[in-house]
Design an enzyme around this catalytic site. Structure first.
Site, PDB file in Angstrom:
ATOM      1  N   HIS A   1      35.228   4.361   7.467  1.00  0.00           N
ATOM      2  CA  HIS A   1      34.824   4.781   8.824  1.00  0.00           C
ATOM      3  C   HIS A   1      33.552   4.055   9.264  1.00  0.00           C
ATOM      4  O   HIS A   1      32.696   4.635   9.928  1.00  0.00           O
ATOM      5  CB  HIS A   1      34.603   6.294   8.883  1.00  0.00           C
TER       6      HIS A   1
ATOM      7  N   ASN B   1      40.361  13.952  11.477  1.00  0.00           N
ATOM      8  CA  ASN B   1      40.981  12.698  11.909  1.00  0.00           C
ATOM      9  C   ASN B   1      41.863  12.957  13.119  1.00  0.00           C
ATOM     10  O   ASN B   1      42.074  14.108  13.506  1.00  0.00           O
ATOM     11  CB  ASN B   1      41.841  12.120  10.782  1.00  0.00           C
TER      12      ASN B   1
ATOM     13  N   HIS C   1      29.154  16.232   6.732  1.00  0.00           N
ATOM     14  CA  HIS C   1      29.363  16.775   5.390  1.00  0.00           C
ATOM     15  C   HIS C   1      30.216  18.038   5.493  1.00  0.00           C
ATOM     16  O   HIS C   1      29.863  18.955   6.242  1.00  0.00           O
ATOM     17  CB  HIS C   1      27.996  17.073   4.765  1.00  0.00           C
TER      18      HIS C   1
ATOM     19  N   TYR D   1      30.589  13.550   0.555  1.00  0.00           N
ATOM     20  CA  TYR D   1      29.848  13.295   1.799  1.00  0.00           C
ATOM     21  C   TYR D   1      28.342  13.354   1.614  1.00  0.00           C
ATOM     22  O   TYR D   1      27.597  12.564   2.194  1.00  0.00           O
ATOM     23  CB  TYR D   1      30.316  14.245   2.907  1.00  0.00           C
TER      24      TYR D   1
HETATM   25 FE1  HDD Z   1      36.251  11.001   4.584  1.00  0.00          FE
HETATM   26  C1  HDD Z   1      33.672   9.451   6.117  1.00  0.00           C
HETATM   27  C2  HDD Z   1      37.488  12.000   7.640  1.00  0.00           C
HETATM   28  C3  HDD Z   1      39.094  12.208   3.074  1.00  0.00           C
HETATM   29  C4  HDD Z   1      34.893  10.351   1.590  1.00  0.00           C
HETATM   30  N1  HDD Z   1      35.689  10.755   6.508  1.00  0.00           N
HETATM   31  C5  HDD Z   1      34.592  10.089   6.943  1.00  0.00           C
HETATM   32  C6  HDD Z   1      34.516  10.152   8.358  1.00  0.00           C
HETATM   33  C7  HDD Z   1      35.587  10.874   8.797  1.00  0.00           C
HETATM   34  C8  HDD Z   1      36.331  11.259   7.624  1.00  0.00           C
HETATM   35  C9  HDD Z   1      35.932  11.201  10.219  1.00  0.00           C
HETATM   36  C10 HDD Z   1      33.440   9.495   9.226  1.00  0.00           C
HETATM   37  C11 HDD Z   1      32.287  10.429   9.419  1.00  0.00           C
HETATM   38  C12 HDD Z   1      31.260   9.772  10.325  1.00  0.00           C
HETATM   39  O1  HDD Z   1      31.603   9.496  11.479  1.00  0.00           O
HETATM   40  O2  HDD Z   1      30.160   9.541   9.841  1.00  0.00           O
HETATM   41  N2  HDD Z   1      37.988  11.847   5.240  1.00  0.00           N
HETATM   42  C13 HDD Z   1      38.246  12.285   6.516  1.00  0.00           C
HETATM   43  C14 HDD Z   1      39.441  13.094   6.516  1.00  0.00           C
HETATM   44  C15 HDD Z   1      39.890  13.145   5.238  1.00  0.00           C
HETATM   45  C16 HDD Z   1      38.977  12.373   4.434  1.00  0.00           C
HETATM   46  C17 HDD Z   1      40.020  13.773   7.738  1.00  0.00           C
HETATM   47  C18 HDD Z   1      41.080  13.853   4.680  1.00  0.00           C
HETATM   48  C19 HDD Z   1      41.575  14.916   5.167  1.00  0.00           C
HETATM   49  N3  HDD Z   1      36.896  11.199   2.686  1.00  0.00           N
HETATM   50  C20 HDD Z   1      38.082  11.754   2.267  1.00  0.00           C
HETATM   51  C21 HDD Z   1      38.089  11.822   0.818  1.00  0.00           C
HETATM   52  C22 HDD Z   1      36.881  11.322   0.394  1.00  0.00           C
HETATM   53  C23 HDD Z   1      36.156  10.933   1.580  1.00  0.00           C
HETATM   54  C24 HDD Z   1      39.227  12.381  -0.010  1.00  0.00           C
HETATM   55  C25 HDD Z   1      36.327  11.143  -0.981  1.00  0.00           C
HETATM   56  C26 HDD Z   1      36.734  11.736  -2.046  1.00  0.00           C
HETATM   57  N4  HDD Z   1      34.592  10.009   3.971  1.00  0.00           N
HETATM   58  C27 HDD Z   1      34.206   9.931   2.675  1.00  0.00           C
HETATM   59  C28 HDD Z   1      32.830   9.322   2.511  1.00  0.00           C
HETATM   60  C29 HDD Z   1      32.436   9.022   3.992  1.00  0.00           C
HETATM   61  C30 HDD Z   1      33.643   9.492   4.767  1.00  0.00           C
HETATM   62  C31 HDD Z   1      32.763   8.198   1.553  1.00  0.00           C
HETATM   63  C32 HDD Z   1      31.990   7.614   4.328  1.00  0.00           C
HETATM   64  C33 HDD Z   1      30.770   7.760   5.179  1.00  0.00           C
HETATM   65  C34 HDD Z   1      30.425   9.161   5.101  1.00  0.00           C
HETATM   66  O3  HDD Z   1      31.336   9.825   4.337  1.00  0.00           O
HETATM   67  O4  HDD Z   1      29.466   9.699   5.594  1.00  0.00           O
HETATM   68  O5  HDD Z   1      31.964  10.248   1.931  1.00  0.00           O
END
Ligand code: HDD
Length: 700
Positions: free
Chosen positions: A87, A160, A352, A375
């Site tokens: 993202h 999402n 988060h 997160y």
């Molecule tokens: Fe995630 C970012 C949505 C599964 C780990 N995720 C992130 C963002 C969104 C989502 C909208 C952007 C947030 C922003 O604008 O800063 N992610 C989802 C959805 C998921 C999902 C709807 C499943 C239902 N994500 C998911 C899993 C993991 C992560 C299973 C790790 C085990 N996601 C992350 C992250 C991020 C992230 C690495 C990257 C940047 C952040 O968190 O702040 O932690």
């Protein structure tokens, strides 16, 4: 004297930190870090010259003693922070959430319980795979992350634009992302799923099938953020004031309807205007065409097995069809202010899933459980330490008294001696609260079982809901899915991956698999027995009812001699609906007649049809001929956009090969109220679906 020329308020050059900037300021605490009129160093020393380094003679070497030079360059060298690991590309806006009060029976969350209660929000939309500088309109899932600054603490709904996810357990997240990101050798392709490793992964991890179908559908290429649905994906547990619980799924319903681009349009736009979605949102807000959604909840009984009508509510690859559990609307969100500063707000915002408020609890969905770790963890690298909640955009609007101390980038000057509890030094405080005082008390849900790396048997069905999604689409939407699979798999080099994917498609729909196989020149996979599923019409996004047109853009082709009065009246009629008119002409500059002056918003050499939701040729412009105009009109026709002309403008359509009699081509003698009304209705229907058979190859 001719009147003042019309200025296109939504043209990119005019998008400046003016009105929106001022509006957004109160939403961010401590946003102003700069004061005074003079340029200073970081230490407040006024600077006499910032263009020349200090030298030993005008032609001599620069001197190490030049503290201004060193500070300026050092700071610049460290301006970037790591982009989000997923993202990375996003855009955001401020807004307000207003509760309908209708969720009070389900949850005691203060921001939902009270009717009319307003809560500030900050929302960031994103693509998943592309890096920060990639294009907006690529085929991908879109992030839809909402931060509610509630009185009880910050609540983040990190969702999402699709209601399901590729994997059922967070432990696979690094794998699916490694597969989706560019190949590690050449870092190609950027922001695309059309490559071997992505399809290798999803063909081997068949739990991804349902999500893949959403991506390959029109949902993967939204028209704009304002026309996307949003989903919390997981099932949450809500608790009301009486301590009763219910399971719930979150939905954001766009007031503007759910609308998408067509694939060719999305691809052209990625080159023509990589910022298409963020520009659309920023321009819309700047023009007062705010983005709006209603928040909805599917409420499901909190039974011990956490199942509903045979659907495992802990499995994030499953939906609950709206026909089985209607979405109950509980509030409205309006995005009405652009960020003041991209880095400070959009880039540094940290979401988060653990940011919860009383009345909203998590479930044992294994994807959700892992996300609860990731997160917080990722921000430590991205934002450089544990104090990122002190950044203005992340500061809660509730009081904070947390006993967390020191660390990198600590900006608070804490008082007191005893950041620990209990203490007898600082008067015993801060004190813990109980539920009656608003404390978050984790629900005592029973947990038993053996430690095991595994999943429930109900997680094994990977195809039924993909079929449910596919059969719920209209034939036209199904065609788009076929075309998307054919496009993507045609970009896969390894034949084995294509064949494996075709076999998976056959487990969803026989005809679909056959059509994709034909497109790929591969043997049609063997038909398998498929389950009976009841279609869910709510999954289709084509609506026969025209929706709002706020934020839509109509291009009007004009040239010398064009009916400028007609253009002005059409602009007024569109503006009354929140839509924007932009004049397209062979060259930039002004068009004038005795009474009107109009500025050309888009010269033909600098535009493409993808910038417009509809294109109309003005009366009086009938003699205009230009090869780029032909392309523009033909493209708009092919992309099923409303077209039109008044007066002799129809001659231009005909010259470009667009028959004025064709479906969705509106003609009139003049640009009067009737013509404007027809155009608004056509825009509200988004596309001229009846025209599709004329421009799309008939399904095999
Ligand atoms: Fe995630 C970012 C949505 C599964 C780990 N995720 C992130 C963002 C969104 C989502 C909208 C952007 C947030 C922003 O604008 O800063 N992610 C989802 C959805 C998921 C999902 C709807 C499943 C239902 N994500 C998911 C899993 C993991 C992560 C299973 C790790 C085990 N996601 C992350 C992250 C991020 C992230 C690495 C990257 C940047 C952040 O968190 O702040 O932690």
């Amino acid at each position: 004297m001719p009147p003042k020329p019309h200025q296109d308020q939504s043209a990119p050059a005019k998008v400046s930190p003016t009105g929106a900037t001022e509006r957004s300021l109160p939403l961010v605490r401590d946003a102003r870090s700069q004061s005074g009129d003079h340029l200073t160093t970081a230490n407040g020393l006024r600077v006499d010259d910032t263009d020349h380094s200090l030298k030993a003679g005008r032609r001599g070497p620069s001197l190490l003693e030049d503290f201004h030079l060193r500070e300026k360059i050092t700071h610049f060298d460290h301006e970037r922070i790591p982009e989000r690991v997923v993202h990375a590309r996003g855009a955001a806006a401020h807004g307000v959430f207003t509760s309908y009060g209708s969720a009070a029976s389900a949850t005691k969350a203060g921001f939902l319980a009270e009717k009319g209660k307003q809560t500030p929000v900050f929302v960031r939309f994103s693509t998943v795979l592309g890096s920060r500088g990639s294009a907006d309109t690529v085929r991908d899932t879109r992030g839809f992350a909402v931060k509610f600054y509630t009185d009880e603490g910050t609540f983040d709904l990190v969702g999402n634009n699709m209601p399901v996810f590729f994997i059922q357990d967070a432990i696979k997240f690094p794998d699916v992302i490694h597969a989706g990101k560019p190949h590690p050798d050449r870092e190609i392709p950027q922001a695309q799923s059309a490559h071997d490793t992505f399809w290798d992964f999803v063909s081997l991890h068949t739990e991804a099938t349902h999500h893949v179908f959403w991506n390959m559908s029109d949902r993967g290429i939204p028209r704009s953020y304002r026309t996307m649905e949003g989903f919390g994906v997981h099932t949450f547990r809500l608790e009301n004031a009486a301590g009763e619980t219910v399971l719930a799924k979150w939905h954001w319903k766009p007031v503007a309807g759910v609308h998408s681009l067509v694939w060719e349009e999305a691809q052209i736009t990625a080159g023509m205007d990589p910022d298409f979605h963020r520009r659309d949102m920023a321009d819309g807000i700047e023009n007062g065409a705010f983005l709006e959604w209603e928040l909805g909840l599917q409420l499901l009984p909190d039974t011990p097995d956490e199942m509903f009508e045979g659907i495992d509510l802990l499995d994030p690859t499953k939906i609950v069809p709206e026909e089985l559990a209607p979405v109950q609307l509980v509030g409205r969100m309006t995005l009405n202010a652009n960020p003041t500063n991209y880095f400070a707000e959009t880039e540094q915002v940290a979401f988060h899933l653990g940011n919860l408020v009383p009345g909203i609890q998590v479930t044992n969905d294994p994807l959700l459980q892992g996300r609860l770790f990731s997160y917080l963890d990722t921000q430590l690298t991205r934002l450089g330490g544990p104090n990122f909640t002190q950044l203005p955009i992340n500061r809660p609007h509730a009081d904070v008294n947390d006993n967390l101390r020191d660390g990198m980038h600590q900006t608070a000057v804490h008082t007191g001696l005893a950041p620990y509890l209990p203490n007898s030094v600082d008067g015993g405080g801060p004190r813990t609260a109980d539920a009656s005082e608003g404390a978050y008390v984790t629900l005592p849900t029973p947990t038993t079982g053996e430690k095991v790396r595994g999943a429930a048997v109900s997680f094994d069905d990977h195809f039924t809901q993909a079929r449910l999604f596919y059969v719920s689409l209209t034939p036209l939407e199904q065609d788009h899915v076929v075309e998307a699979f054919t496009f993507e798999l045609a970009k896969v080099f390894e034949k084995g991956i294509r064949e494996r994917m075709l076999a998976n498609l056959a487990r969803v729909d026989t005809a679909l698999a056959g059509r994709v196989a034909v497109g790929l020149g591969l043997p049609v996979p063997e038909a398998v027995d498929l389950p009976e599923v009841a279609p869910s019409p709510a999954l289709s996004q084509i609506s026969p009812v025209p929706g709002p047109v706020a934020g839509r853009v109509v291009g009007v082709v004009a040239g010398p001699g064009a009916d400028l009065a007609g253009i002005a009246s059409l602009r007024d009629a569109l503006a009354a609906q929140g839509a924007v008119l932009r004049i397209i002409s062979p060259v930039a500059g002004e068009l004038a007649d005795g009474t009107h002056v109009e500025i050309v918003d888009r010269a033909l050499y600098a535009t493409r049809s993808v910038e417009f939701d509809a294109v109309v040729v003005a009366g009086g412009a009938g003699s205009l001929r230009h090869p780029k105009l032909d392309v523009l009109l033909q493209e708009a026709f092919r992309h099923l956009k409303p077209l039109g002309a008044w007066g002799d403008g129809a001659l231009v359509l005909r010259a470009a090969g667009v028959a004025p009699e064709a479906a969705g081509v509106l003609t009139a003698d003049e640009a009067g109220a009737g013509f404007a009304e027809q155009l608004v209705t056509a825009l509200g229907l988004h596309r001229v679906w009846d025209r599709a058979p004329q421009v799309v190859p008939q399904p095999a």
